[in-house]
Design a protein around this motif. Sequence first.
Motif, PDB file in Angstrom:
ATOM      1  N   GLU A 112      -5.630   0.370  -3.309  1.00  0.00           N
ATOM      2  CA  GLU A 112      -5.740   1.051  -1.968  1.00  0.00           C
ATOM      3  C   GLU A 112      -4.624   1.854  -1.975  1.00  0.00           C
ATOM      4  O   GLU A 112      -3.475   1.716  -2.405  1.00  0.00           O
ATOM      5  CB  GLU A 112      -5.347  -0.198  -1.238  1.00  0.00           C
ATOM      6  CG  GLU A 112      -5.886   0.154   0.198  1.00  0.00           C
ATOM      7  CD  GLU A 112      -5.721  -0.818   1.246  1.00  0.00           C
ATOM      8  OE1 GLU A 112      -5.568  -0.820   2.396  1.00  0.00           O
ATOM      9  OE2 GLU A 112      -6.032  -2.186   0.485  1.00  0.00           O
ATOM     10  N   ALA A 113      -4.897   3.134  -1.419  1.00  0.00           N
ATOM     11  CA  ALA A 113      -3.730   4.062  -0.987  1.00  0.00           C
ATOM     12  C   ALA A 113      -4.133   4.942   0.252  1.00  0.00           C
ATOM     13  O   ALA A 113      -5.254   4.911   0.627  1.00  0.00           O
ATOM     14  CB  ALA A 113      -3.674   4.734  -2.331  1.00  0.00           C
ATOM     15  N   HIS A 114      -2.993   5.631   0.356  1.00  0.00           N
ATOM     16  CA  HIS A 114      -3.271   6.628   1.480  1.00  0.00           C
ATOM     17  C   HIS A 114      -2.560   7.836   1.255  1.00  0.00           C
ATOM     18  O   HIS A 114      -1.456   8.079   0.882  1.00  0.00           O
ATOM     19  CB  HIS A 114      -2.530   6.049   2.864  1.00  0.00           C
ATOM     20  CG  HIS A 114      -2.462   6.981   3.939  1.00  0.00           C
ATOM     21  ND1 HIS A 114      -1.853   6.776   5.081  1.00  0.00           N
ATOM     22  CD2 HIS A 114      -3.330   7.839   4.406  1.00  0.00           C
ATOM     23  CE1 HIS A 114      -2.037   7.624   6.216  1.00  0.00           C
ATOM     24  NE2 HIS A 114      -3.076   8.510   5.553  1.00  0.00           N
ATOM     25  N   LEU A 115      -3.459   9.084   1.250  1.00  0.00           N
ATOM     26  CA  LEU A 115      -3.245  10.390   0.556  1.00  0.00           C
ATOM     27  C   LEU A 115      -3.044  11.495   1.852  1.00  0.00           C
ATOM     28  O   LEU A 115      -4.111  11.732   2.555  1.00  0.00           O
ATOM     29  CB  LEU A 115      -4.110  10.841  -0.291  1.00  0.00           C
ATOM     30  CG  LEU A 115      -4.529   9.720  -1.623  1.00  0.00           C
ATOM     31  CD1 LEU A 115      -5.517  10.305  -2.403  1.00  0.00           C
ATOM     32  CD2 LEU A 115      -3.284   9.421  -2.099  1.00  0.00           C
ATOM     33  N   THR A 116      -1.963  12.160   1.832  1.00  0.00           N
ATOM     34  CA  THR A 116      -1.778  13.033   3.090  1.00  0.00           C
ATOM     35  C   THR A 116      -1.050  14.309   2.401  1.00  0.00           C
ATOM     36  O   THR A 116      -0.209  14.241   1.862  1.00  0.00           O
ATOM     37  CB  THR A 116      -1.017  12.584   4.027  1.00  0.00           C
ATOM     38  OG1 THR A 116      -1.517  11.428   4.680  1.00  0.00           O
ATOM     39  CG2 THR A 116      -0.880  13.488   5.403  1.00  0.00           C
ATOM     40  N   LEU A 122      -6.296  10.950   3.976  1.00  0.00           N
ATOM     41  CA  LEU A 122      -7.795   9.995   3.370  1.00  0.00           C
ATOM     42  C   LEU A 122      -6.989   8.538   3.158  1.00  0.00           C
ATOM     43  O   LEU A 122      -5.981   8.679   2.275  1.00  0.00           O
ATOM     44  CB  LEU A 122      -8.190  10.791   2.261  1.00  0.00           C
ATOM     45  CG  LEU A 122      -9.186  10.054   1.557  1.00  0.00           C
ATOM     46  CD1 LEU A 122     -10.618  10.095   2.386  1.00  0.00           C
ATOM     47  CD2 LEU A 122      -9.640  10.940   0.314  1.00  0.00           C
ATOM     48  N   TYR A 123      -7.714   7.683   3.508  1.00  0.00           N
ATOM     49  CA  TYR A 123      -7.265   6.238   3.016  1.00  0.00           C
ATOM     50  C   TYR A 123      -8.292   5.611   2.530  1.00  0.00           C
ATOM     51  O   TYR A 123      -9.594   5.797   2.971  1.00  0.00           O
ATOM     52  CB  TYR A 123      -6.973   5.642   4.424  1.00  0.00           C
ATOM     53  CG  TYR A 123      -6.024   4.240   4.343  1.00  0.00           C
ATOM     54  CD1 TYR A 123      -4.747   4.172   4.673  1.00  0.00           C
ATOM     55  CD2 TYR A 123      -6.873   3.126   3.670  1.00  0.00           C
ATOM     56  CE1 TYR A 123      -4.188   3.229   4.427  1.00  0.00           C
ATOM     57  CE2 TYR A 123      -6.221   1.941   3.807  1.00  0.00           C
ATOM     58  CZ  TYR A 123      -4.691   1.920   4.127  1.00  0.00           C
ATOM     59  OH  TYR A 123      -4.166   0.938   3.950  1.00  0.00           O
ATOM     60  N   GLY A 124      -8.094   4.891   1.404  1.00  0.00           N
ATOM     61  CA  GLY A 124      -9.325   4.011   0.923  1.00  0.00           C
ATOM     62  C   GLY A 124      -8.774   3.451  -0.305  1.00  0.00           C
ATOM     63  O   GLY A 124      -7.740   3.162  -0.764  1.00  0.00           O
ATOM     64  N   ILE A 125      -9.941   3.257  -1.049  1.00  0.00           N
ATOM     65  CA  ILE A 125      -9.800   2.709  -2.587  1.00  0.00           C
ATOM     66  C   ILE A 125     -10.469   3.494  -3.701  1.00  0.00           C
ATOM     67  O   ILE A 125     -11.261   4.441  -3.498  1.00  0.00           O
ATOM     68  CB  ILE A 125     -10.436   1.349  -2.411  1.00  0.00           C
ATOM     69  CG1 ILE A 125     -12.002   1.416  -2.117  1.00  0.00           C
ATOM     70  CG2 ILE A 125      -9.722   0.133  -1.999  1.00  0.00           C
ATOM     71  CD1 ILE A 125     -12.900  -0.031  -2.379  1.00  0.00           C
ATOM     72  N   MET A 126      -9.894   3.208  -4.939  1.00  0.00           N
ATOM     73  CA  MET A 126     -10.278   3.849  -5.934  1.00  0.00           C
ATOM     74  C   MET A 126     -10.089   2.941  -6.961  1.00  0.00           C
ATOM     75  O   MET A 126      -9.255   2.029  -7.092  1.00  0.00           O
ATOM     76  CB  MET A 126      -9.283   5.167  -6.348  1.00  0.00           C
ATOM     77  CG  MET A 126      -7.946   4.863  -6.385  1.00  0.00           C
ATOM     78  SD  MET A 126      -6.816   6.143  -6.270  1.00  0.00           S
ATOM     79  CE  MET A 126      -6.731   6.396  -4.450  1.00  0.00           C
ATOM     80  N   GLN A 127     -10.778   3.254  -8.257  1.00  0.00           N
ATOM     81  CA  GLN A 127     -10.659   2.089  -9.366  1.00  0.00           C
ATOM     82  C   GLN A 127      -9.436   2.613 -10.132  1.00  0.00           C
ATOM     83  O   GLN A 127      -8.806   3.670 -10.133  1.00  0.00           O
ATOM     84  CB  GLN A 127     -11.820   2.587 -10.515  1.00  0.00           C
ATOM     85  CG  GLN A 127     -13.134   1.917 -10.040  1.00  0.00           C
ATOM     86  CD  GLN A 127     -14.023   2.007 -11.037  1.00  0.00           C
ATOM     87  OE1 GLN A 127     -14.596   3.012 -11.523  1.00  0.00           O
ATOM     88  NE2 GLN A 127     -14.607   0.875 -11.746  1.00  0.00           N
ATOM     89  N   ILE A 177       0.878  -1.242  -0.050  1.00  0.00           N
ATOM     90  CA  ILE A 177      -0.024   0.043   0.111  1.00  0.00           C
ATOM     91  C   ILE A 177       0.948   1.295  -0.007  1.00  0.00           C
ATOM     92  O   ILE A 177       1.771   1.438   0.744  1.00  0.00           O
ATOM     93  CB  ILE A 177      -0.943  -0.037   1.111  1.00  0.00           C
ATOM     94  CG1 ILE A 177      -1.578  -1.346   1.499  1.00  0.00           C
ATOM     95  CG2 ILE A 177      -1.859   1.292   1.140  1.00  0.00           C
ATOM     96  CD1 ILE A 177      -2.283  -1.686   0.175  1.00  0.00           C
ATOM     97  N   PRO A 178       0.713   2.169  -0.911  1.00  0.00           N
ATOM     98  CA  PRO A 178       1.377   3.517  -0.850  1.00  0.00           C
ATOM     99  C   PRO A 178       0.819   4.450  -0.251  1.00  0.00           C
ATOM    100  O   PRO A 178      -0.035   4.805  -0.261  1.00  0.00           O
ATOM    101  CB  PRO A 178       1.342   3.986  -2.291  1.00  0.00           C
ATOM    102  CG  PRO A 178       0.042   3.477  -2.779  1.00  0.00           C
ATOM    103  CD  PRO A 178      -0.307   2.184  -2.003  1.00  0.00           C
ATOM    104  N   HIS A 179       1.661   5.021   0.885  1.00  0.00           N
ATOM    105  CA  HIS A 179       1.360   6.175   1.699  1.00  0.00           C
ATOM    106  C   HIS A 179       1.854   7.236   1.121  1.00  0.00           C
ATOM    107  O   HIS A 179       3.204   7.452   1.322  1.00  0.00           O
ATOM    108  CB  HIS A 179       1.697   5.941   3.115  1.00  0.00           C
ATOM    109  CG  HIS A 179       1.285   4.579   3.779  1.00  0.00           C
ATOM    110  ND1 HIS A 179       0.118   4.503   4.568  1.00  0.00           N
ATOM    111  CD2 HIS A 179       1.543   3.403   3.494  1.00  0.00           C
ATOM    112  CE1 HIS A 179      -0.070   3.636   5.010  1.00  0.00           C
ATOM    113  NE2 HIS A 179       0.947   2.628   4.376  1.00  0.00           N
ATOM    114  N   ILE A 180       1.371   8.214   0.423  1.00  0.00           N
ATOM    115  CA  ILE A 180       1.681   9.375  -0.376  1.00  0.00           C
ATOM    116  C   ILE A 180       1.518  10.594   0.650  1.00  0.00           C
ATOM    117  O   ILE A 180       0.467  11.091   0.971  1.00  0.00           O
ATOM    118  CB  ILE A 180       1.097   9.580  -1.633  1.00  0.00           C
ATOM    119  CG1 ILE A 180       0.988   7.853  -2.439  1.00  0.00           C
ATOM    120  CG2 ILE A 180       1.805  10.536  -2.478  1.00  0.00           C
ATOM    121  CD1 ILE A 180       0.420   7.977  -3.356  1.00  0.00           C
ATOM    122  N   GLU A 181       2.690  11.323   0.559  1.00  0.00           N
ATOM    123  CA  GLU A 181       2.594  12.620   1.200  1.00  0.00           C
ATOM    124  C   GLU A 181       3.044  13.702   0.590  1.00  0.00           C
ATOM    125  O   GLU A 181       4.246  13.479  -0.026  1.00  0.00           O
ATOM    126  CB  GLU A 181       3.130  12.459   2.510  1.00  0.00           C
ATOM    127  CG  GLU A 181       3.176  13.531   3.785  1.00  0.00           C
ATOM    128  CD  GLU A 181       4.202  13.235   5.070  1.00  0.00           C
ATOM    129  OE1 GLU A 181       3.936  14.173   5.704  1.00  0.00           O
ATOM    130  OE2 GLU A 181       4.425  12.333   5.124  1.00  0.00           O
TER     131      GLU A 181
END
Length: 692
Positions: free
Chosen positions: A216-220, A226-231, A43-47
């Motif tokens: 699935e990704a985490h965006l900050t 925000l954490y969740g899923i996208m197409q 899972i990428p946690h992108i900041e």
Amino acid sequence: MVQFTNRQVLKWMYWVLIISIVISSHCKVKAQKATIRWDQWGIPHIEAKWTKDLYYGLGWAQMKAHGNVILKLYAKARGKSAEYWGGQENVQSDVKIWRLNIPARSKTWYDLQTTEMKEYINAFVSGMNAYTRKYSHLIHPENEAVLPILNTDLLSHLQLSYHVGVGAFALNQQSTSWENAGSNAWAIGPRKSASGNTMLLIQPHPPWMENHRFFEAHLTDDKTNLYGIMQLGSPSMAMGFNENLGWGMTFNQADSFDLIELELQNGKYKLEGNWTGLEISPASIKIKEGNSFLDSTVQIKKSAYGYLVSEKNGRALALRLSGLDRPFMMQQLMEMGRATNVAGFEKALSKLQLPLQNIILADKKGSIGYVYNGIIPQRPSGNLGQWSQIIPSSRPGALVHSYHSYGELPKIIDPQSGFVANSNNSPWTSTYPPALEEKDYPPYFAFSNFDLRARKSLKMLLSKDRLTFDDLLEFQGSTKSELAEIVLGELIAFAEQSKDQDLKSAAKVLSQWDKKLDPKSKGAILFIEWYLLVSGDSMFTKEFPWANLEGFPDGLTTSAKKKLAQAAKQTKEKYGSLDVTFDSVFKTQLKDKVLGGALGLNEVGCFSAGFYRPGPEHKKFLVGGTAFSSVIEFGSRLRAKGLLSYGNFTEDPPFEPTDQFEILLKRRLRDVYFYPKEIRENTKLKELLITE
């Protein structure tokens, strides 16, 4: 010692200032960074400091995980798959896409976006293209023609994957075999929560196909955590949570498309009794054949009812799709993800850019809600079943003039029950006791559907006065059959009293079965064989509504009970024994691996459910079902667990992520890393991106 005049000092200070500004500006551009920390699950946690840099990092991360799949999806959405790869299937796909005018509409949609959204779209695309430039050797040769990715590609893909793929799901050639596709979502309020904190369950059950696959990704950034899923191929979070609020979606029956039959004559069609000319425009497509190309033309034909998708013998079918005149879905989803409470979320949702889907939400302040979301045409009369058929253009209401407002949609906010729940059942049964009256809404809004999975869902929720986080973790993976709970005792008693040895043997196997469809469950296959034999007949002596949670059917018919002998015989013939394990028949193929065991079955009332295609040797292979599960508790510190069943990579990952499918088979969830310390401690790969 050198002496400087005041004039020389001032001149020197002036040039120092100018040089400092230039260096500062240059460094500022180069210092705009996105940091990606990939955790052990992939899972990428992108900041990033700025949202546009966050989108740049998201584009990069999606290409790293799914680059070649995304290029194929974008090529198809452009209507150019036949140009890149040839083949009759691709020709048919391109013709469909051009007939619906998707590529041209995407350009219009892009031009209508706000300056802010254009910046984010451009950044997302820039991140994708930057990845493909740096790692060009990872792009398959046949996909190189798709590059570079365009800023309209994700808007074309949005229309094809969502407006057509979800909104008009029933038009898919495989939709009949996916009829048990669905989803689950719960929101638990303080009245029902043992801790007093709101909790949320998100569990979509889509087909496990590329155009329905989740990332699935985490965006900050400075505005978002925000954490969740996208197409795949989309920068918009479809379902997820921030520190204050979260939401899930389930498929609903909102009337998001129509097929209208038109009379045709010399390029004209009847519009409310008058012959009216079609809007016709040509679109050129290329078809690859070996090393050369054929040129072909598609006629885009538009009527007031919709785009023509089929013509025959002076008749045509026009397709109306809800939402093609509403280009701001990405903006709405972004605002939903930034909302901090139910009221703010509803403000975003009220823009009605999403053609359909139930929305289930919860916030940290203690509010929960359910919305039967949809862009629903206003009709003069009729029920949903009637409007779901092919509609003659002469029928009053066939020509849509207006849609229902957000205020007119069914909603449940903070019910006395303390929970809302939906498993693709109607809005009237989305809490218990019911909080909505069906008679208060037009009969074309929804079907009164409520199946065994919905019954299982509500019964689990009602099994305790107050629920804990651990209760939700246990319930989310349940494959216990609600149908077995209802009929098994009677079926076993009948078989035990029989003189038929096969029935007696069946009774012994079923009496030892745990009523679950877990990998090593014995008896599940026999029960499923029996269900398949009786499902087309009247199973019970008297029709019984599953929504009656307090009661039970009067009993099985004699015919239904007798069919257990046939089921036992078939089970032995197909699989060699009556106590064959579930995982020896039901399989899942992930890439080149075939794994035993998978998800339960909606048909027999399993909560965590999948749907299957037949395979060789009477095996069944998973084609969809529980793709993502997450349980979230909104306390002083957010608590969450989750699972992306098929993992977050279709490309070869740069490290070996921990297998999530094995956790699925154990009906568990894994940790979700949301806070900086736990993210750092579980980082397997860190990337620092310098944006340009």
